[in-house]
Design a protein around this motif. Structure first.
Motif, PDB file in Angstrom:
ATOM      1  N   THR A  32       0.852  -1.186   0.000  1.00 33.02           N
ATOM      2  CA  THR A  32       0.000   0.000   0.000  1.00 33.02           C
ATOM      3  C   THR A  32       0.888   1.236   0.000  1.00 33.02           C
ATOM      4  O   THR A  32       1.950   1.250   0.588  1.00 33.02           O
ATOM      5  CB  THR A  32      -0.957   0.011   1.207  1.00 33.02           C
ATOM      6  OG1 THR A  32      -1.781   1.162   1.119  1.00 33.02           O
ATOM      7  CG2 THR A  32      -0.235   0.006   2.523  1.00 33.02           C
ATOM      8  N   LYS A  33       0.449   2.265  -0.697  1.00 30.48           N
ATOM      9  CA  LYS A  33       1.241   3.480  -0.840  1.00 30.48           C
ATOM     10  C   LYS A  33       0.716   4.625   0.028  1.00 30.48           C
ATOM     11  O   LYS A  33       1.330   5.667   0.096  1.00 30.48           O
ATOM     12  CB  LYS A  33       1.245   3.933  -2.304  1.00 30.48           C
ATOM     13  CG  LYS A  33       1.728   2.886  -3.268  1.00 30.48           C
ATOM     14  CD  LYS A  33       3.207   2.678  -3.165  1.00 30.48           C
ATOM     15  CE  LYS A  33       3.641   1.696  -4.240  1.00 30.48           C
ATOM     16  NZ  LYS A  33       4.840   1.013  -3.950  1.00 30.48           N
ATOM     17  N   LYS A  34      -0.412   4.421   0.693  1.00 30.39           N
ATOM     18  CA  LYS A  34      -1.019   5.495   1.468  1.00 30.39           C
ATOM     19  C   LYS A  34      -0.471   5.485   2.895  1.00 30.39           C
ATOM     20  O   LYS A  34      -0.607   4.508   3.626  1.00 30.39           O
ATOM     21  CB  LYS A  34      -2.537   5.338   1.498  1.00 30.39           C
ATOM     22  CG  LYS A  34      -3.168   5.410   0.127  1.00 30.39           C
ATOM     23  CD  LYS A  34      -4.647   5.207   0.201  1.00 30.39           C
ATOM     24  CE  LYS A  34      -5.252   5.196  -1.197  1.00 30.39           C
ATOM     25  NZ  LYS A  34      -6.669   4.929  -1.171  1.00 30.39           N
ATOM     26  N   LYS A  36      -1.414   7.343   5.463  1.00 32.30           N
ATOM     27  CA  LYS A  36      -2.466   7.437   6.477  1.00 32.30           C
ATOM     28  C   LYS A  36      -3.030   6.051   6.783  1.00 32.30           C
ATOM     29  O   LYS A  36      -3.289   5.723   7.943  1.00 32.30           O
ATOM     30  CB  LYS A  36      -3.568   8.370   5.981  1.00 32.30           C
ATOM     31  CG  LYS A  36      -4.639   8.628   6.990  1.00 32.30           C
ATOM     32  CD  LYS A  36      -5.655   9.624   6.485  1.00 32.30           C
ATOM     33  CE  LYS A  36      -6.712   9.885   7.528  1.00 32.30           C
ATOM     34  NZ  LYS A  36      -7.726  10.824   7.058  1.00 32.30           N
ATOM     35  N   LYS A  37      -3.204   5.235   5.760  1.00 34.01           N
ATOM     36  CA  LYS A  37      -3.738   3.888   5.951  1.00 34.01           C
ATOM     37  C   LYS A  37      -2.744   3.013   6.716  1.00 34.01           C
ATOM     38  O   LYS A  37      -3.132   2.207   7.565  1.00 34.01           O
ATOM     39  CB  LYS A  37      -4.062   3.268   4.597  1.00 34.01           C
ATOM     40  CG  LYS A  37      -4.936   2.066   4.668  1.00 34.01           C
ATOM     41  CD  LYS A  37      -5.377   1.672   3.271  1.00 34.01           C
ATOM     42  CE  LYS A  37      -6.434   0.615   3.330  1.00 34.01           C
ATOM     43  NZ  LYS A  37      -6.889   0.216   2.018  1.00 34.01           N
TER      44      LYS A  37
END
Length: 102
Positions: A32-34, A36-37
């Motif tokens: 995943t690149k986010k 915040k996640k």
């Protein structure tokens, strides 16, 4: 909570997440690149693993005295980790390959 399905054959995944489906599709953590996640999933992971850490902290004296209790707690820790992983996937915080969330 949301239900998990295999993307290849469409069968529902019940209970914990296995390593692969009966159709041969392998389930693995996806990148995943986010940011915040990632931070949110780490916070939820720490919160969900905290009961095990509290149990270890208060049971230190008994765990040092008995290897059987230590082994049982180790098995419980591995089992609890799989449960936490399933919860994070069902909440949509951790993404996995070949799994569809509905």
């Amino acid at each position: 909570m949301k239900k998990l399905y295999c993307m290849n054959c469409g069968t529902e995944i019940k209970g914990g997440i296995p390593n692969k489906c009966s159709c041969g599709a392998e389930f693995d953590l996806a990148d995943t690149k986010k940011h915040k996640k990632i931070i949110t999933s780490i916070i939820f992971f720490v919160i969900l693993m905290s009961p095990l850490i509290i149990l270890i902290h208060f049971g230190r004296q008994y765990l040092q005295a008995s290897i059987i209790l230590y082994a049982l707690l180790l098995i419980l820790g591995i089992f609890w980790y799989r449960i936490v992983q399933t919860i994070l996937v069902r909440l949509g915080l951790v993404t996995m390959t070949n799994i569809e969330i509905k």
